[in-house]
Enzyme design. Sequence first.
Site, short mmCIF file in Angstrom:
data_model
loop_
_atom_site.label_atom_id
_atom_site.label_comp_id
_atom_site.label_asym_id
_atom_site.label_seq_id
_atom_site.Cartn_x
_atom_site.Cartn_y
_atom_site.Cartn_z
N ASP A 24 0.84 -1.21 0.00
CA ASP A 24 0.00 0.00 0.00
C ASP A 24 0.87 1.26 0.00
OD1 ASP A 24 -2.34 1.43 -0.01
OD2 ASP A 24 -2.70 1.25 2.14
N TRP A 29 2.66 7.99 -2.41
CA TRP A 29 4.09 8.19 -2.77
C TRP A 29 4.17 9.13 -3.97
CZ3 TRP A 29 6.97 7.54 -7.15
CH2 TRP A 29 8.36 7.53 -7.02
N HIS A 41 2.47 3.31 -8.95
CA HIS A 41 2.34 1.88 -9.25
C HIS A 41 3.54 1.39 -10.07
CE1 HIS A 41 -1.53 2.02 -7.47
NE2 HIS A 41 -2.12 2.68 -8.44
N LEU A 135 11.31 -20.44 -4.70
CA LEU A 135 10.38 -19.50 -4.07
C LEU A 135 9.04 -19.58 -4.79
CD1 LEU A 135 9.79 -17.01 -2.20
CD2 LEU A 135 10.61 -15.57 -4.07
N GLU A 211 1.46 -13.35 12.34
CA GLU A 211 1.97 -12.14 12.99
C GLU A 211 1.76 -10.97 12.04
OE1 GLU A 211 3.04 -12.09 16.09
OE2 GLU A 211 2.84 -14.27 16.29
C1 FPP Z 1 -2.01 0.07 -3.29
O1 FPP Z 1 -1.55 1.41 -3.28
C2 FPP Z 1 -1.47 -0.64 -4.44
C3 FPP Z 1 -2.20 -1.22 -5.43
C4 FPP Z 1 -3.67 -1.23 -5.45
C5 FPP Z 1 -1.56 -1.85 -6.59
C6 FPP Z 1 -0.32 -2.65 -6.32
C7 FPP Z 1 0.37 -2.83 -7.60
C8 FPP Z 1 1.71 -2.79 -7.77
C9 FPP Z 1 2.69 -2.67 -6.66
C10 FPP Z 1 2.30 -2.83 -9.13
C11 FPP Z 1 2.09 -4.06 -9.93
C12 FPP Z 1 2.37 -5.32 -9.25
C13 FPP Z 1 2.73 -6.46 -9.89
C14 FPP Z 1 2.78 -7.72 -9.12
C15 FPP Z 1 3.09 -6.49 -11.32
P1 FPP Z 1 -2.61 2.58 -3.36
O2 FPP Z 1 -2.78 2.96 -4.78
O3 FPP Z 1 -3.86 2.17 -2.65
O4 FPP Z 1 -1.88 3.72 -2.57
P2 FPP Z 1 -2.57 4.87 -1.71
O5 FPP Z 1 -3.18 4.20 -0.52
O6 FPP Z 1 -1.41 5.72 -1.34
O7 FPP Z 1 -3.56 5.56 -2.58
#
Ligand code: FPP
Length: 248
Positions: A24, A29, A41, A135, A211
């Site tokens: 998250d 960021w 992302h 893994l 945990e």
């Molecule tokens: C949450 O941050 C993140 C996501 C919903 C997407 C996660 C995706 C990736 C890390 C990239 C792709 C991954 C793979 C495996 C190819 P948010 O957008 O909710 O952040 P915020 O809470 O700051 O808005």
Amino acid sequence: MILSSTQTIPEHSAVPRHLAIIMDGNGRWATRRLLPRTAGHMRGVQSVRRVVEGCGKAGVKYLTLFAFSSENWRRPSDEVSLLMRLFVQTLEKEVHKLEKQGVRLRVVGDLSRFEPKLQQLIKDAEEKTAHNDTLHLTIAANYGGRWDILNATRQLLLAQPELAQHPEKITEADFSEYLSMAFAPEPDLFIRTGGEQRISNFLIWQLAYTELYFTDVYWPDFGAKHLQTAFEWYQNRERRFGRTSAQL
Ligand code: FPP
């Protein structure tokens, strides 16, 4: 058969055998840097690489990442499309590397809502890496813990319709065989980055005795050093699984 933490005391060691992560903070960021959320992302993919590598080195056997929840479809459509494109590009680019690193890739979730091209890429990637065992990397995509539990219930009743007449015969073991993570032990350690302290409908059945570690670090900033800090925190936890300290 995978042992359940509520039925037996699972074996556990200094390094978690199974690590589950909610990645998250990508959006925040990016916003902090006056960038579009999608830039977060894109940077998040680099953290995925670092964490996969770090887990491989540390000897983690199962790594499960929450990439897209059943509820994430509610996001603006350009963000959803970017995330889908990122999945496609990452699969196209990285599968060869994963295969060489001994990583077995699986994607869990309701994949029926994804475009056929993405579904095919997932299938190919799973097949190409199926022989690996160093893994086990699982990406949860269009995944929700409640969906998983409902889906498992339906699958169990489809496979053994007679159980509907004798529900008292259903055991945890019968049921959990139909969950999408049935191939893995339950997570030892859960990490959520980005400062929120929620499970957000992730592996709600499997996290019963996991945990839980929360950090304010945004996912794009998360790297080997943060992973190490989480492992050290985990090593200091007393895992009692319902027993008293004196019994350990
Ligand atoms: C949450 O941050 C993140 C996501 C919903 C997407 C996660 C995706 C990736 C890390 C990239 C792709 C991954 C793979 C495996 C190819 P948010 O957008 O909710 O952040 P915020 O809470 O700051 O808005």
